[in-house]
Design an enzyme around this catalytic site. Structure first.
Site, PDB file in Angstrom:
ATOM      1  N   CYS A  79      20.346  59.444  63.555  1.00  0.00           N
ATOM      2  CA  CYS A  79      19.535  59.040  64.705  1.00  0.00           C
ATOM      3  C   CYS A  79      19.542  60.150  65.764  1.00  0.00           C
ATOM      4  O   CYS A  79      19.059  61.239  65.521  1.00  0.00           O
ATOM      5  CB  CYS A  79      20.016  57.695  65.250  1.00  0.00           C
ATOM      6  N   HIS A 185      19.180  54.341  60.945  1.00  0.00           N
ATOM      7  CA  HIS A 185      20.618  54.065  60.961  1.00  0.00           C
ATOM      8  C   HIS A 185      21.046  53.556  59.591  1.00  0.00           C
ATOM      9  O   HIS A 185      20.786  52.395  59.262  1.00  0.00           O
ATOM     10  CB  HIS A 185      20.956  53.011  62.016  1.00  0.00           C
ATOM     11  N   GLU A 187      23.966  52.728  58.660  1.00  0.00           N
ATOM     12  CA  GLU A 187      24.974  51.679  58.833  1.00  0.00           C
ATOM     13  C   GLU A 187      24.365  50.327  59.162  1.00  0.00           C
ATOM     14  O   GLU A 187      25.047  49.298  59.107  1.00  0.00           O
ATOM     15  CB  GLU A 187      25.984  52.093  59.918  1.00  0.00           C
TER      16      GLU A 187
END
Length: 203
Positions: A79, A185, A187
């Site tokens: 990001c 992202h 995650e």
């Protein structure tokens, strides 16, 4: 061993937890003198470009990151971390970046549509990927989770390994030799995101 760079501008716990799901131990590292001791680096980031560069500067991390990139070891920006890899950004003024990948960071152009483009670009969107080891074995749709108002303009087409459509096509993943970056992202991107991190582990 993989280190996650701690410069007080990233969602470190979420990234570390994602690696833990893959059985990979990581270290949250705030000492730039220790970067060289790790096999791989993750540069996360949430917030404004200028603030992030200031935090890196205050912690004497800029030169350490540049030296790490020169070492040939793999580095992944996530990001804002991806945007920091570039030469400059126009977010809230003009700011110099790490300059590891040629290009700049600019805001989404919201003016050229009949209905203004909503920013930030937030939510699930598809990434169209090039043949690169980071994206092996993703599902056919390649949907990932994005949250950002600015995007990169990559100077060299050969460094672009992922593209996404939001009003228009923008670069969403880059790779220049051992330095890589992804705008979404991983995650927060469920199985596809974990697969990207797993592929990074295997590099």
């Amino acid at each position: 061993m993989i280190a996650i760079v701690d410069y007080n501008m990233g969602n470190l716990a979420s990234v570390q937890n994602a690696f833990a799901k893959l059985g990979e131990e990581t270290v949250v590292e705030s000492d730039p003198q220790k970067f060289k001791d790790y096999d791989k680096l993750i540069l996360p980031g949430v917030g404004a470009f200028g603030d992030a560069m200031e935090h890196l500067r205050e912690r004497n991390m800029i030169e350490a990151l540049k030296e790490y990139a020169k070492s040939g070891k793999y580095m992944l920006g996530i990001c804002l971390g991806m945007q920091l890899l570039f030469e400059s950004s126009e977010e809230f003024g003009n700011h110099e970046g790490l300059g590891l990948i040629k290009g700049s960071v600019t805001a989404f152009d919201t003016t050229k549509f009949s209905e203004p483009l909503k920013v930030p670009h937030m939510g699930w969107n598809r990434m169209f990927t090039e043949n690169h080891p980071l994206f092996e074995n993703l599902d056919e749709e390649h949907y990932l989770y994005f949250v950002h108002t600015y995007h990169v303009n990559c100077a060299n087409k050969e460094d672009i390994v992922g593209r996404t459509e939001y009003g228009y096509e923008f670069t969403s993943a880059v790779a220049h030799e051992n330095v890589m970056g992804i705008q979404p992202h991983p995650e927060k991107s469920h199985e596809n995101g974990l697969k990207i991190l797993e592929n990074f582990i295997k590099l």
